[in-house]
Design a protein around this motif. Structure first.
Motif, mmCIF file in Angstrom:
data_model
loop_
_atom_site.group_PDB
_atom_site.id
_atom_site.type_symbol
_atom_site.label_atom_id
_atom_site.label_comp_id
_atom_site.label_asym_id
_atom_site.label_seq_id
_atom_site.Cartn_x
_atom_site.Cartn_y
_atom_site.Cartn_z
ATOM 1 N N VAL A 25 92.802 65.513 -0.085
ATOM 2 C CA VAL A 25 92.506 66.757 0.635
ATOM 3 C C VAL A 25 92.859 66.541 2.106
ATOM 4 C CG1 VAL A 25 90.082 66.164 1.118
ATOM 5 C CG2 VAL A 25 90.741 68.558 0.928
ATOM 6 N N ASN A 26 93.340 67.594 2.752
ATOM 7 C CA ASN A 26 93.809 67.455 4.131
ATOM 8 C C ASN A 26 93.158 68.504 5.033
ATOM 9 O OD1 ASN A 26 95.231 66.780 6.422
ATOM 10 N ND2 ASN A 26 97.206 67.588 5.714
ATOM 11 N N PRO A 27 91.840 68.371 5.262
ATOM 12 C CA PRO A 27 91.162 69.401 6.055
ATOM 13 C C PRO A 27 91.706 69.537 7.482
ATOM 14 C CG PRO A 27 89.689 67.534 5.640
ATOM 15 C CD PRO A 27 90.898 67.351 4.765
ATOM 16 N N ALA A 28 92.308 68.472 8.016
ATOM 17 C CA ALA A 28 92.839 68.583 9.373
ATOM 18 C C ALA A 28 93.894 69.682 9.461
ATOM 19 C CB ALA A 28 93.435 67.254 9.820
ATOM 20 N N TRP A 29 94.479 70.044 8.340
ATOM 21 C CA TRP A 29 95.435 71.144 8.317
ATOM 22 C C TRP A 29 94.895 72.371 7.593
ATOM 23 C CZ3 TRP A 29 101.161 69.344 7.159
ATOM 24 C CH2 TRP A 29 101.624 68.597 8.255
ATOM 25 N N CYS A 30 94.145 72.152 6.525
ATOM 26 C CA CYS A 30 93.841 73.251 5.606
ATOM 27 C C CYS A 30 92.388 73.720 5.663
ATOM 28 C CB CYS A 30 94.173 72.860 4.178
ATOM 29 S SG CYS A 30 95.864 72.304 4.024
ATOM 30 N N ALA A 31 91.536 73.024 6.423
ATOM 31 C CA ALA A 31 90.137 73.440 6.546
ATOM 32 C C ALA A 31 89.632 72.851 7.866
ATOM 33 C CB ALA A 31 89.309 72.952 5.363
ATOM 34 N N VAL A 32 90.228 73.308 8.957
ATOM 35 C CA VAL A 32 90.000 72.624 10.249
ATOM 36 C C VAL A 32 88.524 72.584 10.637
ATOM 37 C CG1 VAL A 32 92.296 72.869 11.250
ATOM 38 C CG2 VAL A 32 90.659 74.753 11.459
ATOM 39 N N HIS A 33 87.773 73.628 10.272
ATOM 40 C CA HIS A 33 86.361 73.623 10.646
ATOM 41 C C HIS A 33 85.594 72.535 9.908
ATOM 42 C CE1 HIS A 33 87.803 77.589 11.901
ATOM 43 N NE2 HIS A 33 86.857 77.566 12.809
ATOM 44 N N SER A 34 86.034 72.211 8.698
ATOM 45 C CA SER A 34 85.406 71.108 7.978
ATOM 46 C C SER A 34 85.832 69.773 8.565
ATOM 47 C CB SER A 34 85.771 71.147 6.492
ATOM 48 O OG SER A 34 84.936 72.044 5.813
ATOM 49 N N MET A 35 87.030 69.711 9.126
ATOM 50 C CA MET A 35 87.469 68.454 9.748
ATOM 51 C C MET A 35 86.549 68.121 10.915
ATOM 52 S SD MET A 35 89.642 66.155 9.167
ATOM 53 C CE MET A 35 89.949 64.602 10.011
ATOM 54 N N GLN A 36 86.106 69.154 11.614
ATOM 55 C CA GLN A 36 85.154 68.921 12.704
ATOM 56 C C GLN A 36 83.875 68.293 12.145
ATOM 57 O OE1 GLN A 36 82.092 70.831 13.359
ATOM 58 N NE2 GLN A 36 81.696 69.500 15.122
ATOM 59 N N ILE A 37 83.431 68.779 10.988
ATOM 60 C CA ILE A 37 82.206 68.240 10.373
ATOM 61 C C ILE A 37 82.435 66.780 9.961
ATOM 62 C CG2 ILE A 37 80.595 68.508 8.448
ATOM 63 C CD1 ILE A 37 81.392 71.547 8.468
ATOM 64 N N VAL A 38 83.607 66.506 9.417
ATOM 65 C CA VAL A 38 83.944 65.138 9.015
ATOM 66 C C VAL A 38 83.905 64.210 10.240
ATOM 67 C CG1 VAL A 38 85.838 63.665 8.198
ATOM 68 C CG2 VAL A 38 85.300 65.798 6.987
ATOM 69 N N LEU A 39 84.500 64.673 11.334
ATOM 70 C CA LEU A 39 84.529 63.836 12.544
ATOM 71 C C LEU A 39 83.125 63.652 13.119
ATOM 72 C CD1 LEU A 39 87.790 65.147 14.266
ATOM 73 C CD2 LEU A 39 87.463 63.004 13.020
ATOM 74 N N GLU A 40 82.305 64.677 12.969
ATOM 75 C CA GLU A 40 80.915 64.569 13.436
ATOM 76 C C GLU A 40 80.154 63.557 12.572
ATOM 77 O OE1 GLU A 40 79.513 65.705 16.095
ATOM 78 O OE2 GLU A 40 77.453 65.071 15.575
ATOM 79 N N ALA A 41 80.395 63.596 11.265
ATOM 80 C CA ALA A 41 79.763 62.615 10.372
ATOM 81 C C ALA A 41 80.195 61.204 10.764
ATOM 82 C CB ALA A 41 80.145 62.906 8.918
#
Lengths: 731, 213, 187
Positions: A217-233
């Motif tokens: 899965v590539n949230p940095a491109w396809c779900a950017v708001h979730s990428m923020q959550i991933v980086l926060e985690a």
């Protein structure tokens, strides 16, 4: 004296009256402008802010705030009340005003004389509806049913009300329908066998994970708001692992990245399971309480799987697999986000089942921060009032005829008794996005009538007889939920529809009126509801309870609302499988022709002639054929490219920017090379998108090869988009 | 013959009439109400007072050929240029030319809206069609000219100086973008009818520009 | 506010999604070809492929702005909060600043025949708001900082691909990319 020097006003006026050309439009001393009215008195120009909902086929399904002044959109921004959107829009959302106010929108109903000729005439809505309705009635008369009429509608707009177009089709009788989904069906079936349905934890609580695997899965491109959550985690100490055949934008942000051989994800998961089993790191209590068939699964692992074998299959060293398995099983909560890319294979569904098994055996199902996160439809329990309608009395037949959306062109051509003679296309661009483009061309050519509803000229509109202009999200009301986060966003009508654009439901009402006018009782679609009434009819007590409101109108002041009770999937341990347990052993799977256990199924291998796997993932500046064509996007990137590993490029004498032909038996595309270590030696990568005025379409090379699963939950198997094999040459 | 300056009182009504009829005809044309037979009639009836600007001569010569032209070919060409559904080859919107982003409903459109409101009008399709569509602009001018004529005849008693408003609107809007638009018409039109009408409109505006100065 | 405002760009957090750039464009309604903020892809190395790390840059609001030094009509002023403010009304479009700026920040607008650039949303700063790019960044990778109070030790003044900062002393700092462990094939 030149003949052009003398004329009197009287002569001219006489001429005008004589031809009648301008009769009635007025004279100098008595002129009433036809396109004007007296200006309404106004003291000041008001500024209003409306709630909108991004309806694209996207995880993030954002809540938008739209500022409107004097009836014109001034700007859009994210709605901070939706804590997933966090007041921010992605690159695509920020470009919306350019779509609404592009002078190139389709403005009026138009009819093309000769498909693909570019010879268009403007017609009124009434003419358009008359022609279409007449054709429908003629077909019904000639074939005795409406089955020759085929609808192809999917994900261009996920506003609940857009299902009205399916409703309209049901209201005229039994028709042929593009069924299935090209997107995610194999994974849905996999999770349906395991859990009973798809249901992922609230993505906002990923911040509580201690160990998170982002798998294909590539949230940095396809779900950017979730990428923020991933980086926060990550910031809070969660270990982020990315598993992907491509060194994606997400993978570069991970603490650990594993470049796996494509389509071998199941082997890795099973190898990890074997290690966890051998080292007794599984959650025995959880399995006893919640699982069915884990003994059989353990038996399968012991007899068939070793870590060394998994290392061989996946290209990931055994030590690394052991380490990963050890870490994953030793921390709680540990979760896995399973992407859609990894299930677009002929063994994709099985691979998802294997990953589910890994999460389940470690007891990470039903806990905050854990989960085998794939998708959900838990917030989608609306009435589908716009969609569900009965055929008119006396309709012949016993149901709709399903045409596999994933092999649409061939099945349309093959349909017989009766054949398909008319296509209605909405929320889709099959000429650009479907596999086997040249077969699609033939299917269109075989039709008596093709009607397309769209906002801009594209490859599908070009091949249509009638095009109908539809509204943008700002011009019609609606309601949107996501298949990922747990919010509901109201979509208010922010501005009047531009030109003669209509919403799909309004089009359906128009057509219904016309059909009944021509032949009373021929269409059961309601014709007298306002858009607000259509909206209100979608809500029910269940939805109200889930979202904690009493009436949908509350959303106007309250803003977006979240279904808090859904936060942790399967926390109550009541699975929706036949046994009520998590099913390692699934008789349902067996019924659909699969092994009842999550087992390894060999991946599709490259044929000799076509040694490269061509992966065609989503692109960050667009979603399918939307957005990349706008001029703001073109400033960032205006051309497609093929990613090639440096060693392969050297072997083929290809340099950066060289034109490369990517081809196989089906067709080819010519694209400039981008040489990068982001891919491996056995893969080339072309991001799927639609570029304006460019002869680019990777689907010319994609065969409609079915994925292994999808039939149970979506009616049709998915497409193995990433089992596409090609060769390349410098041109 | 050249159009007389508007402030020569003796010819004023006549001049207003000619301008009015010309603008009206172009607005009807852009509203899709004309076809080759009508254009050919236009050629016979109208040529004499359109002036002798080289573009007009060129346009009239071309219009001469229109009589035999196929109505459907003209219609397809017209739609490709001004209507759609594809990317418009000669968009009939001021903003498409003047807006920095090539968008409608921006500052430029709203400035036109303001002009209409100065004269107490707004388009009936407010918020649905861009206010700066050429049909609206031409029809607005017809209205101004008509109001001016009625004022001259003592029919209307109004404080608005319609003629001045016309001059300003012509200079600040029509003249700024329509020549760019008609040049697009020259480049992209495939029929004599569309091409001729583009030439005539540009020639007429050039003539009028001089007359107004 | 007094001092020197500027940007802290966290390359480790930046995902190259262009939302900052597009939020700027959307809110400031820029021409298609004008980009006040640009997300530049960085060249790859052994630990990261090309175009997987990015430098999101707007005007750097330098301590010693070259644009201001060379402008013949004083279109540039240095505000007391450190913003290098470009006044479109004074600009004559001579493009001297474009040649002088080491970071290629000022851009010539062929429609207005003038130069334009990021003014760090000066009006928003006055209202106590963040610039649009900062509020628009999905991953909080861009922060507005005041150099009078700034002492983040991880922040770097120089980074590969960014021109030598010694000429103008730009008001921008970077947090570099920290690669994780990678198990890659074919490298």
């Amino acid at each position: 004296m030149d003949r052009r020097t003398h004329v009197s006003r009287r002569t001219f006026l006489k001429g005008a009256a004589a031809t009648g050309a301008l009769a009635g439009v007025g004279s100098l001393l008595d002129f009433q402008p036809v396109h004007f009215r007296h200006a309404q008195a106004r003291t000041d120009i008001s500024t209003e802010v409306f709630q909108n909902a991004c309806p694209r086929n996207c995880y993030d399904t954002c809540a938008i705030l739209t500022t409107v002044e004097d009836g014109v959109i001034k700007s859009v921004t994210g709605n901070p009340k939706n804590t997933y959107t966090r007041g921010r829009l992605c690159v695509k959302g920020n470009s919306y005003p350019r779509i609404v106010y592009s002078p190139d929108r389709i403005k009026y109903p138009m009819r093309q004389k000769g498909r693909g000729s570019g010879n268009w005439e403007r017609i009124s809505w009434d003419e358009a509806m008359t022609e279409i309705a007449q054709k429908i009635l003629d077909i019904k008369k000639e074939y005795g049913s409406t089955l020759p009429i085929c609808l192809n509608k999917y994900s261009g707009n996920f506003n609940l009300l857009n299902y009205g177009i399916e409703g309209m089709m049901s209201s005229i009788g039994y028709t042929s329908r593009a069924a299935g989904t090209p997107c995610w069906p194999a994974g849905i079936d996999a999770q349906t066998f395991d859990f009973g349905t798809i249901w992922n934890n609230d993505p906002e609580e990923m911040v509580d994970s201690k160990y998170l695997i982002l798998w294909g899965v590539n949230p940095a491109w396809c779900a950017v708001h979730s990428m923020q959550i991933v980086l926060e985690a990550k910031k809070r100490g969660c270990k982020i692992v990315a598993i992907d055949p491509l060194f994606s934008q997400t993978a570069v942000k991970a603490d650990l990245y594993l470049q796996i051989k494509p389509s071998t994800d199941g082997a890795l998961a099973l190898g990890m399971c074997r290690y966890i089993l051998d080292n007794e790191l599984y959650d025995g209590d959880w399995l006893v309480r919640n699982a069915k068939g884990y003994e059989e699964f353990f038996g399968y692992l012991k007899n068939n799987i070793t870590v060394e074998w998994a290392a061989e299959k996946t290209g990931i060293p055994a030590k690394v697999i052991e380490n990963l398995a050890h870490e994953f099983a030793s921390v709680k909560p540990a979760g896995i986000w399973i992407g859609y890319g990894m299930q677009r294979h002929t063994n994709g569904g099985q691979n998802v089942r294997a990953i589910d098994a890994l999460v389940a055996m470690t007891g990470n199902v039903g806990i905050p921060g854990g989960g085998a996160r794939y998708a959900h439809l838990e917030t989608w329990g609306f009435n589908y009032h716009a969609m569900v309608h009965s055929p008119p009395a006396g309709s012949l037949g016993d149901g709709d005829r399903l045409i596999n959306m994933n092999n649409f062109a061939a099945e349309v051509l093959a349909a017989d008794e009766p054949p398909i003679k008319m296509l209605w296309i909405a929320c889709r661009n099959p000429m650009a996005q479907d596999p086997e483009t040249s077969v699609m061309q033939k299917a269109f050519e075989a039709m008596d009538l093709v009607v397309t509803v769209d906002q801009f000229m594209n490859d599908t509109v070009k091949m249509s007889d009638i095009v109908l202009p539809c509204t943008t999200l700002f011009e019609s009301p609606g309601i949107n939920v996501s298949y990922w986060h747990h919010w509901m966003n109201l979509n208010e009508q922010a501005i009047a529809p531009m030109y003669e654009a209509k919403h799909d439901v309004e089009i359906a009402m128009e057509l219904s009126k016309k059909l009944n006018e021509l032949e009373p009782g021929s269409c059961s679609f309601p014709t007298d509801l306002t858009m607000e009434e259509w909206l209100a009819n979608e809500f029910n007590a269940g939805i109200y309870q889930l979202f904690g409101i009493n009436d949908w109108r509350e959303l106007k002041s309250k803003g977006p609302v979240k279904a808090e009770s859904l936060k942790v999937a399967w926390q109550n341990g009541r699975f929706r499988t036949p046994s009520g347990k998590y099913e390692f052993w699934s008789e349902e799977a067996e019924k659909f022709g699969h092994h009842p256990l999550p087992v390894w199924v060999e991946e599709y291998k490259a044929p000799e002639k076509y040694p490269f796997r061509c992966i065609s993932p989503h692109w960050k500046l667009g979603i399918h054929s939307q957005f990349q064509q706008t001029d703001w996007m073109e400033q960032i990137n205006d051309k497609p490219f093929v990613e090639i590993h440096p060693n392969v490029a050297a072997q083929y004498g290809i340099h950066e920017g060289d034109n490369v032909k990517v081809y196989n038996d089906l067709g080819y595309v010519i694209v400039p090379a981008r040489i990068t270590t982001a891919t491996s030696k056995d893969c080339v990568v072309v991001y799927e998108a639609w570029y304006k005025d460019k002869n680019f379409n990777i689907n010319y090379t994609v065969k409609a090869l079915p994925a292994d699963m999808g039939s149970k939950a979506t009616g049709m198997p998915g497409i193995a988009f990433h089992d596409n094999f090609v060769n390349i040459e410098k041109v | 013959m050249r159009l007389m300056p508007l402030d020569q009182k003796s010819n004023l009504l006549d001049d207003l009439e000619k301008r009015f009829q010309t603008y009206l005809f172009f607005s009807q044309y852009y509203a899709g109400k004309a076809d080759p037979p009508i254009l050919s009639w236009f050629y016979h009836e109208m040529d004499s007072f359109l002036g002798e600007h080289p573009l007009i001569i060129q346009g009239l010569d071309l219009l001469h050929e229109v009589q035999g032209e196929d109505s459907t070919a003209f219609r397809y060409d017209f739609n490709r240029l001004f209507v759609g559904p594809g990317k418009l080859l000669a968009p009939p919107y001021e903003s498409a030319y003047l807006n920095q982003d090539g968008l409608v409903m921006q500052e430029e459109t709203l400035s036109v809206r303001k002009y209409y409101r100065t004269a107490g009008l707004e388009i009936s399709a407010l918020g649905r069609e861009p206010d700066d569509h050429i049909v609206f602009q031409l029809e607005f001018i017809c209205y101004l000219l008509s109001q001016e004529a009625q004022a001259l005849n003592g029919v209307e008693d109004d404080h608005i100086n319609y003629l001045e408003l016309y001059r300003k609107f012509f200079a600040e809007h029509l003249m700024i973008w329509v020549p760019k638009h008609t040049r697009d018409v020259q480049v992209h039109s495939q029929t004599s009818a569309c091409k001729a009408m583009g030439l005539l409109l540009e020639g007429f505006l050039e003539t009028e520009k001089q007359a107004l100065n | 506010m007094k001092g020197q405002l500027g940007f802290l760009v966290d390359i480790d957090k930046c995902i190259g999604c262009h939302s900052c750039e597009m939020a700027c464009k959307n809110q400031n309604q820029l021409d298609p070809e004008i980009r006040w903020r640009i997300v530049y892809p960085m060249k790859g190395n052994s630990s990261v492929p090309t175009e997987r790390c990015f430098l999101s840059l707007a005007c750097n609001h330098c301590e010693k702005p070259e644009c201001m030094r060379v402008c013949p009509v004083r279109a540039y002023t240095k505000l007391e909060n450190g913003i290098v403010f470009h006044d479109k009304n004074r600009c004559i479009g001579c493009r001297m600043c474009i040649m002088a700026c080491p970071y290629q920040v000022p851009q010539f607008n062929s429609n207005t025949k003038k130069v334009e650039k990021c003014n760090l949303c000066a009006e928003r700063i006055e209202q106590g708001l963040n610039p649009f790019c900062v509020d628009g960044c999905i991953t909080d990778a861009i922060t507005l900082i005041n150099f009078n109070e700034f002492n983040e030790i991880k922040a770097e003044r120089e980074i590969e691909g960014f021109p030598n900062p010694n000429i103008t002393n730009p008001s921008v700092r970077f947090i570099p990319y920290k690669p994780g462990v990678q198990i890659r094939r074919d490298v």
